[in-house]
Scaffold this motif. Structure first.
Motif, PDB file in Angstrom:
ATOM      1  N   LEU A   1       0.981  -1.578   0.256  1.00 57.37           N
ATOM      2  CA  LEU A   1       0.236  -0.161   0.330  1.00 57.37           C
ATOM      3  C   LEU A   1       0.717   1.111  -0.281  1.00 57.37           C
ATOM      4  N   LEU A   2       2.303   1.151   1.058  1.00 59.93           N
ATOM      5  CA  LEU A   2       2.688   2.228   0.475  1.00 59.93           C
ATOM      6  C   LEU A   2       4.111   2.675  -0.485  1.00 59.93           C
ATOM      7  N   THR A   3       3.515   1.097  -1.351  1.00 56.27           N
ATOM      8  CA  THR A   3       4.287   1.443  -2.264  1.00 56.27           C
ATOM      9  C   THR A   3       3.859   2.505  -3.302  1.00 56.27           C
ATOM     10  N   PHE A   4       2.379   1.489  -3.482  1.00 61.36           N
ATOM     11  CA  PHE A   4       1.538   2.634  -4.359  1.00 61.36           C
ATOM     12  C   PHE A   4       0.585   3.602  -3.615  1.00 61.36           C
ATOM     13  N   PHE A   5       0.776   4.108  -2.105  1.00 63.10           N
ATOM     14  CA  PHE A   5       0.426   5.298  -2.408  1.00 63.10           C
ATOM     15  C   PHE A   5       1.878   6.467  -2.380  1.00 63.10           C
ATOM     16  N   VAL A   6       3.061   6.470  -2.833  1.00 61.10           N
ATOM     17  CA  VAL A   6       4.133   7.202  -2.647  1.00 61.10           C
ATOM     18  C   VAL A   6       4.164   7.381  -4.205  1.00 61.10           C
ATOM     19  N   THR A   7       3.292   6.172  -4.836  1.00 61.51           N
ATOM     20  CA  THR A   7       4.151   6.033  -6.431  1.00 61.51           C
ATOM     21  C   THR A   7       2.963   6.953  -6.937  1.00 61.51           C
ATOM     22  N   GLY A   8       1.188   7.160  -6.526  1.00 59.79           N
ATOM     23  CA  GLY A   8       0.734   8.138  -6.509  1.00 59.79           C
ATOM     24  C   GLY A   8       0.826   9.319  -5.906  1.00 59.79           C
ATOM     25  N   ILE A   9       1.180   9.055  -4.952  1.00 57.17           N
ATOM     26  CA  ILE A   9       2.039  10.844  -4.817  1.00 57.17           C
ATOM     27  C   ILE A   9       2.488  11.590  -5.897  1.00 57.17           C
ATOM     28  N   ALA A  10       3.621  10.966  -6.131  1.00 53.68           N
ATOM     29  CA  ALA A  10       5.286  11.338  -7.245  1.00 53.68           C
ATOM     30  C   ALA A  10       4.508  11.527  -8.149  1.00 53.68           C
ATOM     31  N   MET A  11       3.421  10.753  -9.339  1.00 52.62           N
ATOM     32  CA  MET A  11       3.193  11.307 -10.476  1.00 52.62           C
ATOM     33  C   MET A  11       1.378  11.507 -10.152  1.00 52.62           C
ATOM     34  N   THR A  12       0.898  11.907 -11.401  1.00 51.84           N
ATOM     35  CA  THR A  12      -0.246  12.146 -12.137  1.00 51.84           C
ATOM     36  C   THR A  12      -1.259  11.104 -12.351  1.00 51.84           C
ATOM     37  N   ASN A  13      -2.258  10.866 -11.658  1.00 51.15           N
ATOM     38  CA  ASN A  13      -2.952   9.524 -11.675  1.00 51.15           C
ATOM     39  C   ASN A  13      -3.080   8.920 -13.041  1.00 51.15           C
ATOM     40  N   GLU A  14      -2.801   9.975 -14.154  1.00 48.45           N
ATOM     41  CA  GLU A  14      -3.372   9.365 -15.683  1.00 48.45           C
ATOM     42  C   GLU A  14      -1.585   8.373 -16.215  1.00 48.45           C
ATOM     43  N   SER A  15      -0.560   9.565 -15.177  1.00 45.58           N
ATOM     44  CA  SER A  15       0.721   8.339 -15.779  1.00 45.58           C
ATOM     45  C   SER A  15       0.870   6.738 -14.414  1.00 45.58           C
ATOM     46  N   PHE A  16       0.224   7.296 -13.373  1.00 38.42           N
ATOM     47  CA  PHE A  16      -0.250   5.418 -12.887  1.00 38.42           C
ATOM     48  C   PHE A  16      -0.689   4.584 -13.498  1.00 38.42           C
ATOM     49  N   ILE A  17      -2.051   5.223 -14.021  1.00 41.91           N
ATOM     50  CA  ILE A  17      -2.680   4.280 -14.528  1.00 41.91           C
ATOM     51  C   ILE A  17      -2.039   3.595 -15.517  1.00 41.91           C
ATOM     52  N   ALA A  18      -1.467   4.470 -16.660  1.00 46.31           N
ATOM     53  CA  ALA A  18      -0.317   3.810 -17.932  1.00 46.31           C
ATOM     54  C   ALA A  18       0.686   3.722 -17.417  1.00 46.31           C
ATOM     55  N   TRP A  19       1.540   3.503 -16.733  1.00 40.42           N
ATOM     56  CA  TRP A  19       3.180   2.195 -16.139  1.00 40.42           C
ATOM     57  C   TRP A  19       3.308   2.917 -14.890  1.00 40.42           C
ATOM     58  N   GLY A  20       2.755   3.586 -14.570  1.00 44.04           N
ATOM     59  CA  GLY A  20       3.285   3.774 -12.694  1.00 44.04           C
ATOM     60  C   GLY A  20       2.629   2.321 -11.940  1.00 44.04           C
ATOM     61  N   TRP A  21       2.001   1.549 -12.275  1.00 41.46           N
ATOM     62  CA  TRP A  21       1.378   0.594 -11.241  1.00 41.46           C
ATOM     63  C   TRP A  21       2.271  -0.657 -11.414  1.00 41.46           C
ATOM     64  N   ARG A  22       3.339  -0.214 -12.494  1.00 43.20           N
ATOM     65  CA  ARG A  22       4.176  -1.846 -12.430  1.00 43.20           C
ATOM     66  C   ARG A  22       5.251  -1.479 -11.662  1.00 43.20           C
ATOM     67  N   ILE A  23       5.736  -0.364 -10.882  1.00 44.28           N
ATOM     68  CA  ILE A  23       6.761  -0.127  -9.861  1.00 44.28           C
ATOM     69  C   ILE A  23       6.664  -1.195  -9.141  1.00 44.28           C
ATOM     70  N   PRO A  24       5.601  -1.228  -8.255  1.00 53.77           N
ATOM     71  CA  PRO A  24       5.667  -2.056  -6.608  1.00 53.77           C
ATOM     72  C   PRO A  24       5.480  -3.372  -7.716  1.00 53.77           C
ATOM     73  N   PHE A  25       5.710  -3.781  -8.542  1.00 54.97           N
ATOM     74  CA  PHE A  25       5.386  -5.748  -8.927  1.00 54.97           C
ATOM     75  C   PHE A  25       7.029  -5.163  -8.906  1.00 54.97           C
ATOM     76  N   LEU A  26       7.800  -4.410 -10.184  1.00 56.08           N
ATOM     77  CA  LEU A  26       9.356  -4.509 -10.162  1.00 56.08           C
ATOM     78  C   LEU A  26       9.710  -5.236  -8.974  1.00 56.08           C
ATOM     79  N   LEU A  27       9.659  -3.738  -8.278  1.00 55.79           N
ATOM     80  CA  LEU A  27      10.515  -3.900  -7.272  1.00 55.79           C
ATOM     81  C   LEU A  27      10.985  -4.875  -6.099  1.00 55.79           C
ATOM     82  N   SER A  28       9.396  -5.927  -6.184  1.00 51.44           N
ATOM     83  CA  SER A  28       9.663  -7.150  -5.567  1.00 51.44           C
ATOM     84  C   SER A  28      11.404  -7.687  -5.780  1.00 51.44           C
TER      85      SER A  28
END
Length: 457
Positions: A189-216
């Motif tokens: 949740l924290l990863t999604f929270f920080v990612t959501g703050i650091a980028m626009t909603n459009e960027s999050f939906i387009a590619w930002g959601w991938r970051i938590p998966f890759l960080l694993s």
């Protein structure tokens, strides 16, 4: 049928040295190190598992099922979440077989590798806009792989800890496996929270959601290093030396303790139901239905999982003092009225009510999850403990963790939140009945369980 030392080939010297005697393993496997290895492994496994649930709530309807529309796409997204729960008992049987045959350590390394690879690949998947129907098919295949890994991971980690732990504090040490799950949810949740703050909603939906998966991949590296440093469980090593291995652990488990598998699963469905409603469905409900801000909802989820972790510790300590059964009885009893209150409270639309709803749900779930590691370990015999405990836990996960988030949108959309609360209350009633039907396990010696099966296995 089982393999016994007198009738099966001798275990090779190198293998016996690797397994070690019970006393040798006990000297090497100090409890803080064992607990950290189980904790860290579960953090990795359920971080990977948890970010999928969050992504299903926030992104997957748009990324993989856009043709279905928002409502139907959300339902199908949660169906992909449920696919892993169906795969979990298969993973429990598959990895349980190897865990009871080859040992806990080797199997735990395998489950971690499978979960890590599947999660990173999800982060690299093309969306439906780029790959059409191939994208959701690949998503489902990788989700099945996550489910198989999770089915083997929990039992191995919990049993490895409980089989090393002193009997008087077994509940506390065994709790660290599930505590890793709470921390994993916070990280997800924290990863999604920080990612959501650091980028626009459009960027999050387009590619930002991938970051938590890759960080694993970073977590997997740490987890593998930790587990490779451990020796085999002393209880398992002693069992192998004295009696050999079960040739078919799944068959032995069903022949000897099928009732305990079903009742053990039933006793835990309440904590799974409230826990996974909090982990997955309420994140979507808060944003899509109540109209609350995404960052505020994610923050509430993080707070809820802090409560979850603290209550796991509380539940484990209480179970060492009063017993596993009394804690589970209270969990199931308290779950009945809270199920009826939860959605009417949420539907007030107040952000504070949302935070309270998530916190109390995790208060109930956490106390149940704090007990289950020691409870299921003590319920089953060493020869097939990995298989039986994993199967019971996975069945509870399907019934309690998979079904409610999947049917919640349909029931609430058609009949309202209170009706869904009645549905949840039925889970608590069933959990109460199953707990009452089971014996107390706190005073059980895991070695005594081994000696009692005798010719029955």
């Amino acid at each position: 049928m089982t393999d016994h030392p007198s009738s099966s080939p001798a275990v090779p010297v190198a293998e016996r040295q690797a397994e070690g005697s019970g006393s040798d393993a006990a000297k090497v496997n100090k409890m803080p190190k064992v607990a950290f290895a189980s904790f860290m492994g579960t953090v990795i496994e359920f971080y990977d598992f948890g970010i999928f649930g969050t992504a299903a709530a926030l992104v997957f309807a748009h990324a993989f099922f856009p043709a279905l529309g928002t409502y139907a796409g959300t339902i199908v997204s949660f169906a992909t979440l449920g696919v892993a729960f169906v795969a979990r008992p298969i993973g429990s049987v598959l990895f349980g077989h190897f865990g009871d045959r080859l040992g806990r350590k080797r199997t735990l390394i395998s489950t971690m590798m499978l979960m890590g690879v599947a999660t990173v690949m999800i982060g690299l998947l093309p969306t439906a806009a780029n790959a059409g129907i191939v994208a959701p098919i690949l998503l489902i295949v990788l989700r099945i792989a996550q489910g198989l890994a999770a089915g083997g991971e929990w039992a191995g980690a919990a049993l490895f800890t409980s089989e090393n732990a002193p009997s008087e504090s077994r509940g506390f040490w065994s709790m660290f496996t599930n505590l890793g799950g709470a921390v994993a949810n916070i990280l997800a949740l924290l990863t999604f929270f920080v990612t959501g703050i650091a980028m626009t909603n459009e960027s999050f939906i387009a590619w930002g959601w991938r970051i938590p998966f890759l960080l694993s991949i970073l977590l997997v590296t740490v987890g593998l290093y930790t587990r490779l440093k451990l020796e085999e469980s002393p209880v398992f090593a002693s069992e192998v030396q004295r009696r050999g291995r079960s040739s078919l652990p799944f068959k032995d488990a069903l022949n000897n303790q099928w009732k305990e598998i079903l009742l053990g699963a039933g006793a835990l469905v309440t904590c799974f139901a409230f826990g996974y409603i909090g982990i997955a469905y309420l994140i979507n409900y808060g944003t899509a239905t109540l109209g609350l801000g995404q960052n505020g909802v994610l923050a509430a989820g993080i707070f809820g999982n802090v409560v979850n972790g603290l209550c796991m510790i509380s539940g484990a300590i209480l179970s060492d003092r009063f017993g596993r059964r009394p804690v589970l009885l209270v969990v199931n009893i308290v779950g009945i009225p809270w199920a009826l209150i939860l959605f009417p409270l949420l539907d007030t639309g107040s952000p504070m009510a949302f935070w309270v709803g998530i916190a109390v749900s995790f208060f109930i779930a956490g106390h149940g999850w704090g007990v289950c590691g020691s409870f299921l370990s003590e319920l089953f015999h060493t020869r097939y403990r990995f298989t039986a405990a994993g199967l019971a836990y996975s069945l509870a996960a399907i019934l309690g963790g998979g079904v409610p988030p999947l049917v919640a949108a349909t029931i609430i959309g058609s009949y309202g939140g209170f009706t869904f609360g009645v549905f949840l209350a039925c889970y608590s009633v069933a959990g109460l009945a199953c707990t009452l039907a089971l014996r107390e396990t706190r005073a059980t010696s895991l070695d005594d369980l081994t000696s009692k099966i005798g010719a029955n296995s």
